[in-house]
Design a protein around this motif. Structure first.
Motif, mmCIF file in Angstrom:
data_model
loop_
_atom_site.group_PDB
_atom_site.id
_atom_site.type_symbol
_atom_site.label_atom_id
_atom_site.label_comp_id
_atom_site.label_asym_id
_atom_site.label_seq_id
_atom_site.Cartn_x
_atom_site.Cartn_y
_atom_site.Cartn_z
ATOM 1 N N GLN A 5 5.011 -18.177 2.423
ATOM 2 C CA GLN A 5 4.210 -17.017 2.054
ATOM 3 C C GLN A 5 2.839 -17.166 2.693
ATOM 4 O O GLN A 5 2.048 -18.022 2.306
ATOM 5 C CB GLN A 5 4.083 -16.916 0.533
ATOM 6 N N ILE A 6 2.559 -16.366 3.701
ATOM 7 C CA ILE A 6 1.278 -16.408 4.397
ATOM 8 C C ILE A 6 0.581 -15.072 4.168
ATOM 9 O O ILE A 6 1.098 -14.012 4.537
ATOM 10 C CB ILE A 6 1.475 -16.678 5.898
ATOM 11 N N ASP A 7 -0.588 -15.119 3.538
ATOM 12 C CA ASP A 7 -1.284 -13.900 3.142
ATOM 13 C C ASP A 7 -2.357 -13.467 4.133
ATOM 14 O O ASP A 7 -2.697 -12.282 4.193
ATOM 15 C CB ASP A 7 -1.926 -14.087 1.760
ATOM 16 N N ASN A 8 -2.918 -14.411 4.864
ATOM 17 C CA ASN A 8 -3.981 -14.062 5.806
ATOM 18 C C ASN A 8 -4.116 -15.146 6.860
ATOM 19 O O ASN A 8 -3.596 -16.256 6.701
ATOM 20 C CB ASN A 8 -5.320 -13.857 5.074
ATOM 21 N N VAL A 9 -4.787 -14.813 7.946
ATOM 22 C CA VAL A 9 -4.922 -15.721 9.085
ATOM 23 C C VAL A 9 -6.367 -15.729 9.549
ATOM 24 O O VAL A 9 -7.009 -14.675 9.650
ATOM 25 C CB VAL A 9 -4.003 -15.285 10.247
ATOM 26 N N ALA A 26 -2.118 -8.535 13.855
ATOM 27 C CA ALA A 26 -2.298 -7.288 13.118
ATOM 28 C C ALA A 26 -1.236 -6.262 13.508
ATOM 29 O O ALA A 26 -0.680 -5.572 12.638
ATOM 30 C CB ALA A 26 -3.695 -6.724 13.387
ATOM 31 N N GLU A 27 -0.935 -6.169 14.777
ATOM 32 C CA GLU A 27 0.012 -5.163 15.273
ATOM 33 C C GLU A 27 1.439 -5.456 14.821
ATOM 34 O O GLU A 27 2.149 -4.555 14.359
ATOM 35 C CB GLU A 27 -0.043 -5.115 16.801
ATOM 36 N N TYR A 28 1.873 -6.703 14.961
ATOM 37 C CA TYR A 28 3.276 -7.026 14.733
ATOM 38 C C TYR A 28 3.567 -7.545 13.321
ATOM 39 O O TYR A 28 4.702 -7.449 12.852
ATOM 40 C CB TYR A 28 3.746 -8.048 15.761
ATOM 41 N N HIS A 29 2.553 -8.097 12.649
ATOM 42 C CA HIS A 29 2.806 -8.677 11.324
ATOM 43 C C HIS A 29 2.072 -7.956 10.194
ATOM 44 O O HIS A 29 2.345 -8.249 9.023
ATOM 45 C CB HIS A 29 2.427 -10.163 11.334
ATOM 46 N N ARG A 30 1.164 -7.063 10.556
ATOM 47 C CA ARG A 30 0.440 -6.275 9.562
ATOM 48 C C ARG A 30 -0.240 -7.159 8.519
ATOM 49 O O ARG A 30 -0.317 -6.822 7.338
ATOM 50 C CB ARG A 30 1.364 -5.264 8.862
ATOM 51 N N THR A 48 -8.638 -1.816 9.447
ATOM 52 C CA THR A 48 -8.551 -2.430 8.117
ATOM 53 C C THR A 48 -7.894 -3.805 8.152
ATOM 54 O O THR A 48 -7.875 -4.499 7.135
ATOM 55 C CB THR A 48 -7.751 -1.525 7.171
ATOM 56 N N LEU A 49 -7.360 -4.213 9.312
ATOM 57 C CA LEU A 49 -6.635 -5.485 9.386
ATOM 58 C C LEU A 49 -7.437 -6.609 10.029
ATOM 59 O O LEU A 49 -7.253 -7.770 9.689
ATOM 60 C CB LEU A 49 -5.320 -5.293 10.152
ATOM 61 N N VAL A 50 -8.315 -6.296 10.972
ATOM 62 C CA VAL A 50 -9.090 -7.339 11.653
ATOM 63 C C VAL A 50 -10.548 -7.247 11.215
ATOM 64 O O VAL A 50 -11.245 -6.268 11.500
ATOM 65 C CB VAL A 50 -8.980 -7.205 13.183
#
Length: 378
Positions: A5-9, A26-30, A48-50
């Motif tokens: 379970q990976i929530d953020n990078v 962001a594009e492929y894993h949202r 909203t992702l980066v």
């Protein structure tokens, strides 16, 4: 293996490659990505992702705070910061990836990983990185492996200077690989060979190239295949004439002894270019079912758009290398802790990831392409 379970990078380094890594996740894993740099550029307000933040990794406190808030860190900073970031990541149980070609940094990270509860996977870009994965795959297809030759080039498509080269990636990285000793296996023995030596010429699709020894491209593959292959080497692909010009600078002018000055000369005289192509070539020969056979893989990758921005071939291939193995970790297809070498990632599973299409040409042998009439490029 169990899915993680990976929530953020956290991505460290907001340069061309670091920004591409962030956008690719962001594009492929949202997934939400924090893109950190000393002086972060402004992003798109509606993204909203980066999220972009200022971070000085030399501050142990600030680096630790940032790491503790994330499940994974992908280090896209210069090679000399790799050991520092990996140490802090391991201390906090954060999974660590980087793109370094530096052999000393990788050895240090290997030591750090012995007591780590998280994965530490350096050298996860193109070369070292995917080329080691490809080498491990080809090696597994022979009953007895004789020779394994791995070649990679990040080339300018329209270089006009005497070097026949423009910078498509890090100046420091190029200097590092041109000046440091290179690992190889010769007649079954693990040896160190000199950079810029082992010069050869060849053609691909009627276009002439040269190749020569450079440092770091094999990652840990020599250790993995020691005792299993007679000869193994890695060389960088360039246009003919480049090696002779660089050899003059490095050895006749002795700038190999003054790397800071060499960097100034190259930075002043050699332009950067975004018109590039990445070429991968791998050849393996040995015994298979009692017969002496050879198998090759060839790939050409060009730039393309990602999240509305034009990306170069070297940005896409490097980012796809690390994002692909990140996905394999997420899927539980890699060890969940300790040091992981790139060749431990199965090539076929990597090509099946959401970013594997950037390397799709590597999944088909040259013989199979010829039989179907498919062009020999990705």
């Amino acid at each position: 293996m169990t899915k993680l379970q990976i929530d953020n990078v956290l991505v460290l380094g907001a340069g061309k490659v670091g920004s591409t890594v962030a956008d690719m996740i962001a594009e492929y894993h949202r997934l939400p990505v924090t893109l950190a740099d000393m002086k972060p550029s402004r992003g798109v307000e509606s993204d909203t992702l980066v999220r972009r933040i200022a971070l000085d990794v030399e501050s142990t406190k600030d680096l630790g705070t940032a790491l503790s808030a994330h499940s994974v860190v992908i280090n896209c900073l210069p090679f000399y910061l790799a050991q520092r970031v990996a140490t802090e990541a391991a201390t906090r149980g954060v999974h660590y990836f980087d793109l370094t070609e530096d052999v000393a940094a990788t050895k240090a990270i290997r030591e750090i990983s012995k007591d780590a509860t998280s994965v530490l996977m350096p050298q996860s870009g193109l070369a070292p990185g995917v080329i080691g994965m490809l080498g491990g795959y080809l090696a597994s297809r022979f009953d007895e492996l004789y020779d394994l030759r791995l070649r990679v080039g990040a080339l300018t498509r329209n270089a006009t200077n005497s070097l026949r080269y423009n910078f498509t990636w890090s100046i420091d990285g190029v200097i590092n690989e041109y000046c440091n000793p290179c690992d190889a296996i010769v007649n079954g023995q693990l040896v160190s060979v000199q950079p810029m030596e082992g010069h050869e010429t060849f053609t691909l699709d009627a276009e002439a190239f040269e190749a020569f020894n450079t440092s770091g491209g094999l990652g840990t593959l020599c250790e993995t295949l020691k005792g299993k292959v007679r000869n193994l080497d890695y060389k960088t692909i360039r246009y003919p004439g480049h090696r002779a010009a660089m050899d003059f600078l490095l050895h006749d002018l002795r700038l190999i002894e003054r790397r800071d000055l060499l960097r100034q000369v190259l930075e002043h005289a050699v332009p950067h270019s975004r018109e590039d192509v990445v070429i991968l070539f791998a050849s393996a020969s040995g015994l298979r079912d009692g017969r002496f056979e050879q198998e090759t893989r060839v790939g050409r990758v060009f730039g393309a758009a990602l999240r509305g921005k034009d990306r170069t071939a070297i940005e896409l291939t490097t980012a796809a290398g690390v994002v692909g193995v990140f996905e394999l970790l997420q899927q539980g297809k890699l060890p969940a802790r300790g040091f992981v070498g790139q060749e431990q990632a199965p090539l076929e599973q990597f090509l099946a990831t959401q970013v594997g299409h950037y390397y799709k040409g590597l999944g088909v042998s040259s013989a199979a392409r010829a039989a179907t009439g498919e062009p020999a490029h990705a």
